[in-house]
Design a protein around this motif. Structure first.
Motif, short mmCIF file in Angstrom:
data_model
loop_
_atom_site.label_atom_id
_atom_site.label_comp_id
_atom_site.label_asym_id
_atom_site.label_seq_id
_atom_site.Cartn_x
_atom_site.Cartn_y
_atom_site.Cartn_z
N LEU A 1 0.88 -1.64 0.21
CA LEU A 1 0.24 0.03 -0.01
C LEU A 1 1.20 0.97 -0.27
CD1 LEU A 1 -2.54 -0.99 2.64
CD2 LEU A 1 -2.78 -1.46 0.16
N TYR A 2 2.57 1.17 0.02
CA TYR A 2 2.90 2.06 0.17
C TYR A 2 3.77 3.09 -1.05
CZ TYR A 2 2.57 1.08 4.74
OH TYR A 2 1.28 0.68 6.38
N SER A 3 4.24 3.91 -0.93
CA SER A 3 4.89 4.21 -1.86
C SER A 3 6.28 3.14 -2.26
CB SER A 3 5.86 5.48 -2.05
OG SER A 3 6.91 6.41 -1.28
N PRO A 4 7.01 3.41 -3.70
CA PRO A 4 7.83 2.77 -3.96
C PRO A 4 9.44 2.89 -3.14
CG PRO A 4 7.01 3.68 -6.36
CD PRO A 4 6.29 4.21 -4.91
N ALA A 5 8.78 4.26 -2.67
CA ALA A 5 10.23 4.38 -1.62
C ALA A 5 10.14 3.67 -0.67
CB ALA A 5 10.11 5.98 -1.01
N LYS B 1 2.74 6.41 4.90
CA LYS B 1 1.26 6.97 4.51
C LYS B 1 0.70 8.76 4.67
CE LYS B 1 0.17 3.59 7.82
NZ LYS B 1 -1.32 1.93 7.01
N PRO B 2 0.34 9.26 3.53
CA PRO B 2 0.56 10.29 3.05
C PRO B 2 -1.16 10.77 4.14
CG PRO B 2 0.46 9.52 1.21
CD PRO B 2 0.79 8.54 2.50
N MET C 1 13.17 14.31 -3.97
CA MET C 1 14.47 13.69 -3.81
C MET C 1 14.66 12.29 -2.98
SD MET C 1 17.23 15.37 -1.14
CE MET C 1 17.46 16.68 -1.60
N VAL C 2 12.99 11.95 -2.07
CA VAL C 2 13.10 10.47 -2.12
C VAL C 2 12.96 9.39 -3.21
CG1 VAL C 2 12.71 9.45 -0.59
CG2 VAL C 2 13.15 10.82 0.61
N ALA C 3 12.18 10.45 -3.91
CA ALA C 3 11.34 10.05 -5.13
C ALA C 3 12.29 9.24 -6.39
CB ALA C 3 10.05 10.70 -5.43
N GLN D 1 3.63 5.29 -11.30
CA GLN D 1 2.07 5.75 -12.63
C GLN D 1 1.61 4.53 -11.73
OE1 GLN D 1 3.90 5.47 -16.00
NE2 GLN D 1 4.23 7.41 -16.53
N ASP D 2 1.77 3.53 -10.82
CA ASP D 2 0.89 2.35 -10.16
C ASP D 2 0.72 2.45 -9.65
OD1 ASP D 2 1.44 0.80 -12.90
OD2 ASP D 2 2.57 -0.90 -12.34
N TYR D 3 1.70 3.62 -8.44
CA TYR D 3 1.13 3.83 -7.32
C TYR D 3 0.05 4.46 -7.02
CZ TYR D 3 2.03 6.27 -2.69
OH TYR D 3 1.32 6.36 -1.84
#
Length: 440
Positions: A86-90, A198-199, A230-232, A249-251
């Protein structure tokens, strides 16, 4: 520590409760370690037993997928949502050095991390209350130490190896940085840590805007955006440009369809379950239809209107003071924004900061009936882990439904978390309306 010593020296009841809570915490931790160890036996592993679906099917799997440059996000059914990342690729990239450790090393490390995070959460809120001269809240926080030791949200998080306590700790660091207007740390915790995980925990961002600290707000917005990019960017470079861009994009596509594709429980299910969101409550009682989903969204908007109106009053009459100059008002705003975010959220499994808000409201509420209601609503949730453990020890596997739901648990039948949330929310809005009328 001063107030803990004070309670210890003056109250026999406190000494007894604290000793009992410590004994329970030690026994509960030993029980959890035994359950983890039992699930890691070669025989159990051969049978497909998992220590934690969240840890193994989501977090570890995401790190493995990132390392192999495989897709992180499922584009099909979300029937088993705990198995989906459920989280970002980072998150998958930056935490992979830990997540790719052998399970025999990773699991004890995660136990230690959870315990340390929870201890820091307690220490940091004592620090926030003390640094901002909220002595009543600090005293109340010390008095609630026995409750925090048995608090069900922590033991749930430890049992499932989830990230709720960790993200609550990161949000606490962010809250302190925003109160102190520490731009570097606020930008870091917001943009580099919370937003990639978790935005919806970014609620503290709105505080300087509502207080009229526009320059700090704009700097924080820019700093957080730069930290996030920067993290992305590092994540994309580490994974390869094409792969990294595709995963982001998928995220975002995954987040956009999460509500639509989530496996909602309707009236055909035996009980409500542990998701106590407005959306789930409406769909469980009225049926899973597009019309009822729109109804749930309308209810959420209606519930959030008072927060919008209160925020508008602060925007029209800003104090132009930093949060640490008016800490009671600032924390009331932060807590109301936190609860507002969870009212809007479609998956509400826990209220990790609930014990902090509980302490704050007990310390700042003058009416006795409010304090009685606070205890009446919050105590069953806080102490729920004791009841679940007793049920499991008494009935064994027979008390479990689908391996995750405790049939003797009242929270699978009643949306208790949402009831607590709405009551806290109503008290905070009433307090904020009074505070907004006071001359600056």
């Amino acid at each position: 520590m001063i107030y803990i010593k004070e309670y210890w020296s003056k109250s026999k009841a406190y000494r007894v409760l604290l000793i009992l809570a410590l004994i329970y915490a030690i026994l509960r931790l030993a029980t959890q370690i035994f359950l983890f160890s039992d699930a890691m036996r070669p025989e159990a592993v051969a049978e497909g037993v998992q220590v934690s679906a969240d840890l193994q099917q989501s977090y570890i799997a995401s790190a493995q997928h990132f390392q192999a440059r495989e897709d992180l996000y499922n584009k099909g059914s979300l029937v088993h949502v705990e198995a989906h990342y459920l989280y970002s690729p980072a998150f998958a990239f930056f935490f992979s050095p830990i997540l790719l450790l052998p399970l025999q090393i990773l699991l004890p490390l995660m136990v230690v991390i959870h315990i340390l995070a929870y201890a820091l959460l307690y220490i940091w809120w004592n620090r926030i209350f003390a640094r901002n001269n909220l002595s009543n809240a600090a005293r109340q926080w010390a008095g609630l130490l026995p409750v925090t030791l048995v608090f069900s949200a922590f033991w749930d998080d430890l049992s499932y190896m989830n990230t709720y306590i960790l993200i609550a700790l990161f949000a606490t660091f962010l809250i302190e940085a925003v109160l102190q207007e520490n731009l570097v740390w606020a930008s870091f915790w917001l943009g580099a840590v919370i937003l990639p995980i978790k935005p919806h925990w970014a609620f503290a961002l709105a505080l300087p805007l509502l207080l009229g600290r526009y320059r700090f707000f704009l700097k924080l917005l820019l700093g957080a955006a730069l930290a996030y990019l920067m993290v992305a960017g590092i994540t994309i470079l580490a994974g390869g440009f094409d792969y990294g861009i595709r995963q982001y994009q998928d995220y975002f596509a995954f987040l956009s369809r999460l509500t639509r594709d989530y496996p909602w429980w309707g009236p055909d299910k035996p009980f409500l379950g542990y998701n106590h969101s407005i959306m789930q409550i409406v769909l469980y009682y009225l049926g899973v239809t597009a019309a009822n989903m729109r109804l749930a969204t309308a209810i959420k908007l209606i519930l959030l209107l008072p927060l919008g109106w209160t925020s508008l009053k602060f925007l029209r009459n800003p104090s132009n003071k930093a949060g640490n100059e008016i800490p009671e008002t600032a924390l009331a705003l932060i807590f109301a924004l936190y609860l507002g975010a969870f009212i809007w959220l479609d998956m509400v499994w826990e209220l990790s900061l609930g014990v902090v808000i509980f302490a704050y409201l007990l310390a700042t509420s003058e009416q006795r009936w409010i304090r009685v209601l606070l205890w009446t609503l919050f105590a069953p949730y806080a102490l729920l882990d004791i009841w679940r453990l007793v049920s499991y020890l008494g009935f064994g596997e027979r008390v479990l439904y689908q391996g995750a739901y405790v049939l003797t648990d009242p929270l699978i039948y009643i949306p208790w978390i949402m009831m607590i949330l709405l009551f806290f929310y109503a008290i905070l809005l009433s307090k904020l309306n009074r505070l907004s009328l006071k001359p600056v």
